[in-house]
Design an enzyme around this catalytic site. Structure first.
Site, short mmCIF file in Angstrom:
data_model
loop_
_atom_site.label_atom_id
_atom_site.label_comp_id
_atom_site.label_asym_id
_atom_site.label_seq_id
_atom_site.Cartn_x
_atom_site.Cartn_y
_atom_site.Cartn_z
N GLU A 30 8.69 -4.07 11.21
CA GLU A 30 9.00 -2.93 10.97
C GLU A 30 9.53 -2.12 11.88
O GLU A 30 8.73 -1.68 12.89
CB GLU A 30 7.96 -2.38 9.80
CG GLU A 30 8.32 -0.73 9.40
CD GLU A 30 7.35 -0.16 8.34
OE1 GLU A 30 7.65 1.10 7.74
OE2 GLU A 30 6.42 -0.90 8.05
N ASP B 241 1.01 -1.13 -0.15
CA ASP B 241 -0.03 0.01 -0.01
C ASP B 241 0.76 1.06 0.03
O ASP B 241 0.31 2.39 -0.12
CB ASP B 241 -1.18 0.07 1.05
CG ASP B 241 -0.31 -0.07 2.74
OD1 ASP B 241 0.90 -0.11 2.56
OD2 ASP B 241 -1.03 0.01 3.56
#
Length: 272
Positions: A190, A52
């Protein structure tokens, strides 16, 4: 030291688990269009993420939130048509899975049917457990995503390193084990401390792919446009630029403009 790699004609979710078991690191990059995906796949990258992040990279939005399911399917379809070897994973966009497990399943089914993708990726842990379970029960492979989750940027308020405090670190470890138990085939971590990421990778049997999570995980992912130096304004510590395409492309465009204006292009050999 060279690494002996098993040759995979087609990378699958099973392949990634085998790579972890064999201590072979997993390479993962993003792609959003046919041309880039063909190059990335041809280079032997194991996993292609239709992220995304296309919201930022391709459309110029500040966050990943604006991109729609239809737009993700468009990008995913373009990538799938180019790929022969890599496993292609598609992000479920913001709003397509968080609050309604039935909507999550419908979104995942649309992506799989309309793009031909191989798997989907969702951000979050136990808070999205019903969505994860419904998608997995439908036979759709799911990759998890923990740590800094860009779809929750307005909740965090910043893109800073996550899970530095003990409470958040413990939750992340619990969420990783939950995602493994639920049936996810891999997890992206992340922007978390390297030590914590290593602990998570060692505590689960599924591959852990890091971005800003150190070298103790099972593989790495970067945004292709970042590592090629096309997005030159972005300077996080975890990013290694393998090229400076911004400068190279800028020079080429300037030279083209100069050649057109001077009449040097096209020359006699470039005409019919």
């Amino acid at each position: 030291m060279s690494v002996v790699k098993k040759e995979y004609k087609r990378v699958t979710v099973k392949s990634l688990v085998e790579m972890k078991k064999d201590n072979e690191k997993i390479s993962m990059l993003t792609a959003y269009d046919f041309t880039m995906a063909k190059i990335v796949d041809g280079a032997g990258i194991d996993v292609i993420l239709v992220g995304d992040s296309a919201s930022n990279v391709m459309a110029g939005h500040e966050t990943t939130l604006p991109i729609t399911l239809d737009q993700m399917i468009y990008h995913a379809s373009s990538v799938i048509r180019a790929v022969q070897r890599a496993l292609v994973v598609i992000d479920l966009p913001f709003g397509s899975y968080q609050s309604d497990p039935k909507e999550a399943l419908r979104s995942a089914i649309r992506i799989m049917k309309e793009s031909g993708a191989h798997a989907v990726k969702l951000e979050g842990g136990k808070e999205i457990k019903e969505s994860v379970k419904r998608i997995l029960h439908a036979g759709i492979p799911v990759m998890g995503h923990l740590g800094l989750t860009p779809q929750s940027i307005y909740k965090f308020g910043t893109y800073t390193v996550r899970a530095k405090e003990e409470e958040e670190a413990e939750k992340l470890k619990e969420d990783a084990k939950f995602l493994e138990k639920a049936g996810c085939f891999a997890i992206v971590l992340e922007k978390i401390p390297a030590k914590l990421a290593t602990e998570v990778a060692e505590s689960v049997s599924i591959p852990i792919i890091g971005i800003g999570a150190g070298n103790g995980v099972d593989g790495q992912v970067l945004v292709t446009h970042d590592m090629l130096g096309m997005t030159h304004e972005f300077h996080p510590r975890f990013l290694r630029r393998y090229l400076n395409l911004y400068e190279e492309m800028n020079n080429a465009f300037e030279q083209y403009s100069e050649d057109v204006k001077s009449g040097e292009f096209p020359n006699d050999e470039e005409q019919y």
